[in-house]
Design a protein around this motif. Structure first.
Motif, PDB file in Angstrom:
ATOM      1  N   GLN A 192      -7.631  10.667  12.894  1.00 38.18           N
ATOM      2  CA  GLN A 192      -6.206  11.325  13.016  1.00 38.18           C
ATOM      3  C   GLN A 192      -5.424   9.928  11.904  1.00 38.18           C
ATOM      4  OE1 GLN A 192      -4.769   7.585  15.743  1.00 38.18           O
ATOM      5  NE2 GLN A 192      -6.625   8.219  16.820  1.00 38.18           N
ATOM      6  N   PRO A 193      -4.137  10.734  11.329  1.00 40.76           N
ATOM      7  CA  PRO A 193      -4.031   9.905  10.250  1.00 40.76           C
ATOM      8  C   PRO A 193      -3.149   8.979  10.408  1.00 40.76           C
ATOM      9  CG  PRO A 193      -1.919  11.671  11.280  1.00 40.76           C
ATOM     10  CD  PRO A 193      -3.297  11.623  12.080  1.00 40.76           C
ATOM     11  N   TRP A 194      -3.532   7.874   9.292  1.00 38.28           N
ATOM     12  CA  TRP A 194      -3.406   6.733   9.015  1.00 38.28           C
ATOM     13  C   TRP A 194      -2.051   6.045   8.666  1.00 38.28           C
ATOM     14  CZ3 TRP A 194      -3.632   3.585   4.634  1.00 38.28           C
ATOM     15  CH2 TRP A 194      -3.240   1.320   5.163  1.00 38.28           C
ATOM     16  N   TYR A 195      -1.018   7.142   8.320  1.00 41.66           N
ATOM     17  CA  TYR A 195       0.028   6.864   7.540  1.00 41.66           C
ATOM     18  C   TYR A 195       1.017   7.774   7.374  1.00 41.66           C
ATOM     19  CZ  TYR A 195       3.652   6.620   3.955  1.00 41.66           C
ATOM     20  OH  TYR A 195       4.860   5.914   3.393  1.00 41.66           O
ATOM     21  N   ILE A 196       2.295   7.849   7.847  1.00 40.32           N
ATOM     22  CA  ILE A 196       2.674   9.478   7.964  1.00 40.32           C
ATOM     23  C   ILE A 196       3.796   9.155   6.572  1.00 40.32           C
ATOM     24  CG2 ILE A 196       4.103  10.481   9.138  1.00 40.32           C
ATOM     25  CD1 ILE A 196       2.357   9.836  11.253  1.00 40.32           C
ATOM     26  N   PRO A 197       4.136   9.710   6.035  1.00 37.78           N
ATOM     27  CA  PRO A 197       4.625   9.769   5.792  1.00 37.78           C
ATOM     28  C   PRO A 197       6.814   9.634   5.577  1.00 37.78           C
ATOM     29  CG  PRO A 197       3.712  11.192   3.842  1.00 37.78           C
ATOM     30  CD  PRO A 197       3.006  11.105   5.545  1.00 37.78           C
ATOM     31  N   GLY A 198       7.339   8.226   5.499  1.00 37.03           N
ATOM     32  CA  GLY A 198       8.941   8.078   6.631  1.00 37.03           C
ATOM     33  C   GLY A 198       8.222   7.554   8.021  1.00 37.03           C
ATOM     34  N   ASP A 212       1.206  -0.937  -0.402  1.00 36.93           N
ATOM     35  CA  ASP A 212      -0.248   0.068  -0.099  1.00 36.93           C
ATOM     36  C   ASP A 212       0.815   1.581   0.329  1.00 36.93           C
ATOM     37  OD1 ASP A 212      -2.399  -1.160  -0.324  1.00 36.93           O
ATOM     38  OD2 ASP A 212      -2.284  -1.765   2.006  1.00 36.93           O
ATOM     39  N   PHE A 213       2.220   1.111   0.740  1.00 34.77           N
ATOM     40  CA  PHE A 213       3.114   2.710   0.469  1.00 34.77           C
ATOM     41  C   PHE A 213       4.717   2.470  -0.511  1.00 34.77           C
ATOM     42  CE2 PHE A 213       1.232   0.799   4.906  1.00 34.77           C
ATOM     43  CZ  PHE A 213       0.879   1.508   5.219  1.00 34.77           C
ATOM     44  N   PHE A 214       4.149   3.256  -0.598  1.00 36.00           N
ATOM     45  CA  PHE A 214       5.475   4.065  -1.905  1.00 36.00           C
ATOM     46  C   PHE A 214       6.640   5.115  -1.186  1.00 36.00           C
ATOM     47  CE2 PHE A 214       7.960   6.589  -4.222  1.00 36.00           C
ATOM     48  CZ  PHE A 214       8.430   5.860  -5.041  1.00 36.00           C
ATOM     49  N   SER A 215       7.000   4.351  -1.009  1.00 34.31           N
ATOM     50  CA  SER A 215       8.761   5.357   0.002  1.00 34.31           C
ATOM     51  C   SER A 215      10.501   5.011  -0.746  1.00 34.31           C
ATOM     52  CB  SER A 215       8.567   5.376   0.771  1.00 34.31           C
ATOM     53  OG  SER A 215       9.547   3.940   1.425  1.00 34.31           O
TER      54      SER A 215
END
Lengths: 183, 237
Positions: B210-216, B66-69
């Motif tokens: 509340q934010p579910w995903y925090i970049p980084g 689900d996440f790209f970083s």
């Protein structure tokens, strides 16, 4: 040297396993209830001796289906319909009520002590749709803005915590004097 | 299934990178401890810099995560012992839960600053080294969250409330404890990985979410473990 790297690799593999087992911790209770604690005039908790019913009431536009003479079904909106929901039906031996608020901006609760004795509590509230994470869905929380009530049986009511969320905590305290209650 | 495949590939990558170190023929002759200490004392303060590119976050995303970083790492070598580092990255997600149709979207840059400590600083002849370190991470981002209309579960279910919030601004900062290795592969090219324990310090919430995903940082849990895999190039200065 090789030993150290072997340890580090094992550690990395463990971390991989831990991260692959990650699960969302959803709250066990996704519904927010207003909690009313029952109290005597001295602040001691009490219970009703006879069964009590609580009816929730709101006023809303309701769509009903009306069958016309030619057999077709027509939707008719009945404005400001009174909607009753029996939340507690003839229960006793509880020191508190847990009552759901509506998605309207107010909810009225009718406490029926018996066939002739009633009290009405009207709670005005701000609704707060709330999101915690993608797996646990949405919840509705409330902020109580105003409370009015009748005093046929109950003596008084205080708001102890106006924030109603899925943490089960006391929000209101209803004080009684000497009517059909046990301390 | 995709996640299992990605884990397998990641583990294989990790193992492969370390085999370079374990079997490297470049291991120089060992010197006695006193000589190494003397050489260390006489060594210059600045001993070079390198840049790295984190590829595990992008790989996981390509394999169905689900996440790209991804991030670029700038690190310098002071006395082959202290390694100050700056990490600049970009994280995003645009995920929908197929069960409840909730949707969350965000994308933003993030920054980390910190320092690593080379545990093998007296062994410069090795083709790589093991290090521990600390990072302070920060990001500022906005997120969108929306889902199906909420229907009152009581009172006949006649009242519904839409659920859609866009452009919610938030910020977060966190600490990371780092353990990792850097391994020389060929000339100036290196590989490395780090294991990170992340500890959230602050994440701004909104009245409705509340934010579910925090970049980084990843999922907005109070702490988490994380793995990173870097391709590194030693700069010629």
């Amino acid at each position: 040297m090789k030993k150290i790297f072997a340890i580090i690799l094992s550690f990395a593999a463990t971390v991989l396993l831990i991260s692959s087992c990650e699960e969302e911790n959803c709250p066990p209770n996704s519904l927010a209830y207003a909690v009313f604690a029952l109290s005597d005039q001295y602040g001691n908790s009490l219970q009703f001796t006879s069964p009590v019913s609580v009816i929730g009431q709101i006023q809303a536009d309701v769509t009903v289906n009306d069958t016309l003479e030619d057999g077709t079904i027509q939707e008719i909106i009945k404005a400001d319909s009174i909607i009753n929901d029996t939340i507690i039906n003839q229960e006793s031996a509880s020191e508190y009520f847990q009552l759901p608020l509506s998605y309207d901006n107010y909810t009225r609760f009718i406490i029926a002590y018996d066939e002739t004795n009633f009290d009405t509590i009207t709670i005005n509230h701000q609704n707060i749709p709330y999101f915690t994470n993608l797996d646990c869905g949405t919840m509705m929380f409330y902020n109580v803005t105003d409370v009015t009530y009748t005093r046929h049986v109950l003596d008084s009511l205080t708001t102890t915590n106006p924030n109603i969320d899925n943490n089960e905590k006391e929000n209101f305290k209803i004080y009684y004097t000497n009517f059909a209650v046990d301390e | 299934m995709k996640k299992k495949t990605s884990r397998f590939i990641i583990l294989t990558l990790l193992l492969t990178s370390n085999l370079f170190l374990l079997s490297s023929p470049a291991r120089a002759q060992k010197k006695d401890k006193e000589t190494l200490k003397k050489e260390y004392k006489e060594s210059p303060l600045y001993q070079g810099s390198w840049v790295g590119l984190e590829i595990l976050g992008a790989g996981n995303y390509l394999l169905g995560g689900d996440f790209f970083s991804t991030e670029i790492i700038f690190q310098s070598n002071l006395k082959n012992r202290f390694l100050p580092v700056l990490e600049v990255g970009y994280g995003k997600t645009d995920a929908t839960n197929n069960t409840n149709n909730l949707h969350y979207k965000t994308s933003a840059p993030y920054f980390r600053i910190g320092m690593d400590y080379n545990i093998f600083y007296l062994k410069p002849y090795l083709p790589g080294f093991l290090f521990g370190g600390l990072r302070f991470g920060m990001t500022s981002f906005s997120y969108d969250v929306d889902g199906p209309t909420m229907q009152d579960p009581n009172y006949g279910g006649v009242i519904t409330v839409p659920f859609s919030y866009t452009g919610l601004k938030s910020n977060a900062n966190w600490l990371e404890l780092v353990l990792g290795i850097k391994v020389k592969i060929y000339k100036r090219f290196n590989m490395g990985w780090t294991v990170r324990y992340k500890l959230r310090m602050n994440a701004k919430e909104h009245p409705n979410s509340q934010p579910w995903y925090i970049p980084g940082y990843g999922k907005n849990n109070s702490n988490s473990f994380n793995l990173m895999y870097n391709l590194i190039y030693d700069l010629p200065f």
